[in-house]
Design a protein around this motif. Sequence first.
Motif, PDB file in Angstrom:
ATOM      1  N   VAL A 113      18.292 -13.812  19.451  1.00 34.87           N
ATOM      2  CA  VAL A 113      19.707 -13.806  19.111  1.00 34.87           C
ATOM      3  C   VAL A 113      19.973 -14.999  18.212  1.00 34.87           C
ATOM      4  N   LEU A 114      20.496 -14.734  17.016  1.00 35.24           N
ATOM      5  CA  LEU A 114      20.677 -15.746  15.984  1.00 35.24           C
ATOM      6  C   LEU A 114      22.169 -15.965  15.759  1.00 35.24           C
ATOM      7  N   SER A 115      22.653 -17.162  16.016  1.00 31.75           N
ATOM      8  CA  SER A 115      24.097 -17.431  15.978  1.00 31.75           C
ATOM      9  C   SER A 115      24.584 -17.681  14.556  1.00 31.75           C
ATOM     10  N   LEU A 116      25.573 -16.903  14.144  1.00 33.09           N
ATOM     11  CA  LEU A 116      26.201 -17.049  12.830  1.00 33.09           C
ATOM     12  C   LEU A 116      27.566 -16.381  12.904  1.00 33.09           C
TER      13      LEU A 116
ATOM     14  N   ARG B 102      24.433 -12.868  15.913  1.00 36.51           N
ATOM     15  CA  ARG B 102      25.558 -12.828  16.839  1.00 36.51           C
ATOM     16  C   ARG B 102      26.609 -13.868  16.472  1.00 36.51           C
ATOM     17  N   GLY B 103      27.826 -13.409  16.262  1.00 38.17           N
ATOM     18  CA  GLY B 103      28.917 -14.302  15.901  1.00 38.17           C
ATOM     19  C   GLY B 103      30.042 -14.266  16.917  1.00 38.17           C
ATOM     20  N   THR B 104      30.989 -15.165  16.737  1.00 37.66           N
ATOM     21  CA  THR B 104      32.196 -15.220  17.560  1.00 37.66           C
ATOM     22  C   THR B 104      33.394 -15.260  16.620  1.00 37.66           C
ATOM     23  N   PHE B 105      34.388 -14.409  16.877  1.00 36.89           N
ATOM     24  CA  PHE B 105      35.605 -14.526  16.081  1.00 36.89           C
ATOM     25  C   PHE B 105      36.705 -15.161  16.922  1.00 36.89           C
TER      26      PHE B 105
ATOM     27  N   GLY C  87      21.730  -8.846   4.500  1.00 38.63           N
ATOM     28  CA  GLY C  87      20.509  -8.102   4.788  1.00 38.63           C
ATOM     29  C   GLY C  87      20.224  -7.928   6.270  1.00 38.63           C
ATOM     30  N   PHE C  88      21.145  -8.399   7.114  1.00 40.37           N
ATOM     31  CA  PHE C  88      20.974  -8.243   8.557  1.00 40.37           C
ATOM     32  C   PHE C  88      21.655  -6.952   8.999  1.00 40.37           C
ATOM     33  N   ASP C  89      20.944  -6.113   9.749  1.00 39.89           N
ATOM     34  CA  ASP C  89      21.547  -4.841  10.137  1.00 39.89           C
ATOM     35  C   ASP C  89      21.678  -4.671  11.647  1.00 39.89           C
ATOM     36  N   GLN C  90      21.411  -5.715  12.401  1.00 39.79           N
ATOM     37  CA  GLN C  90      21.639  -5.702  13.852  1.00 39.79           C
ATOM     38  C   GLN C  90      22.671  -6.793  14.138  1.00 39.79           C
ATOM     39  N   LEU C  91      23.919  -6.395  14.374  1.00 37.83           N
ATOM     40  CA  LEU C  91      25.025  -7.349  14.380  1.00 37.83           C
ATOM     41  C   LEU C  91      25.823  -7.286  15.677  1.00 37.83           C
ATOM     42  N   SER C  92      26.353  -8.434  16.047  1.00 35.93           N
ATOM     43  CA  SER C  92      27.287  -8.504  17.165  1.00 35.93           C
ATOM     44  C   SER C  92      28.258  -9.641  16.880  1.00 35.93           C
ATOM     45  N   VAL C  93      29.519  -9.321  16.752  1.00 36.87           N
ATOM     46  CA  VAL C  93      30.554 -10.346  16.569  1.00 36.87           C
ATOM     47  C   VAL C  93      31.547 -10.188  17.708  1.00 36.87           C
ATOM     48  N   GLU C  94      31.602 -11.200  18.563  1.00 40.18           N
ATOM     49  CA  GLU C  94      32.326 -11.123  19.834  1.00 40.18           C
ATOM     50  C   GLU C  94      33.659 -11.863  19.760  1.00 40.18           C
TER      51      GLU C  94
END
Length: 463
Positions: free
Chosen positions: A209-212, A257-260, A278-285
């Motif tokens: 899981v990469l935080s951005l 994985r991001g946080t809004f 270029g990232f296609d597996q995303l999660s913004v929580e």
Amino acid sequence: MLVHRFKKGGDYIVLDVNSGGVHVVDELVYEMIGLLEPPLTEEMPERLLSELSRFPETDIRECYDEVYSLYKDKLLFSEDEYRKYADVLTQAPVKAMCLHVSHDCNLRCRYCFASTGDFGTGRKIMTPEVGRKAIDFLIEKSAGRQNLEVDFFGGEPLMAWETVKATVDYARSIEKQHGKNFRFTVTTNGMLLDDEKIEYINREMSNCVLSLDGRKDVNDRTRPTPNGKGCYDIIVPKYKKLVEGRVNEGRTDYYVRGTFTKYNLDFAEDVLHIASLGFDQLSVEPVSAPPEADYAISEQDFPEIFAQYDKIYDVMAEGVEKTGRKPFNFFHFMIDLDQGPCAVKRLRGCGCGNEYVAVTPDGEIYPCHQFVGMKEWLMGSVISNEIDTDKQKYFAKTHIYNKEGCADCWARFYCSGGCNANAYIYEHSMEVPYKIQCELTKKRVECGIALSVKLKEAKEQGS
């Protein structure tokens, strides 16, 4: 609630809550279902003719026959077959562990629930010895379970890199003799990534899981370094290199994985920005925060947040219609219409405090990473190899039938009652779901179901 109806993407969608059946219907059937309550009889209620008078009588009668057929097949207005399982839920063997190898961090994220990395317990690094004790504990407490999961977490786990490697090496050295299979994950802010760590992560970690948080200005506002500078330009090239290594092997087992927050209520732009990298597996929580925080989201923000989820849906649905597949995976829209989670997971979710625990650098055991530091929820220690089974039994009973409002909510089998930690922190009771989370979850579930419908339609058209 037995059925939930909604319109999305030009489709009329009916969810049969208890069976999980999703029906794409025409306008007449959609309106008719909204006028019916079980039990249904073979003979159509004559009141439907007046209530649906704008439709031809023949169509009304034919549609009722179709609806009644679904009802007889237990695909519409079906009864709840899950409640009986709730009464037998009890303490279970531990199968997953969040290993806090670092209670320190090299970023100072403004919304950090972990007090900028130390969880209020003081800055410290787990020793390899404690890491090995944690593996021994997990092997013993997992009983007959073969597949075990360990997530290296922090703080920033790469600050405890030697402990990470020592723990993985130890687990690999003994897993076969104990009949176990370890699956490792690492959650990182990317600051300390280098070629050696990237190669090791891509070899040993089943997921990462990469935080951005998204766009450079958004990310650098909320995720600064201790000296106040941004981290975007440092971490994005490293993430690209790590993900490229996985993609080249045909792997998609990662998440950016991001946080809004209230600072970026236009977070759809951040999702699309991450995808453009270029990232296609995303999660913004959505951020979880006390209401007085200036970055906290509130009910007043719901219209804008819902509009952003709609925008993400529209982009993804358009991609499906053009190519037959999603342009990227958005975690919260990932719903399988054919195979959902097992009954136990539907009832109580992640298994926090029962099947899943968190371990601090000192070896203390807590129900999950968000409970760490709350001494009232201290459950034991991997050093003494003990766990509070009474607390495990308590968490086994924190299911949807013991939570306020969940038993009658149409989304109950998708959210499983929501996050126990958020309920405890923001509603002061694990029996009261975090209200903000509830409303956002329902919106995302609708978008996810509608997107799955689009995918299924595209697949059928393609075949």
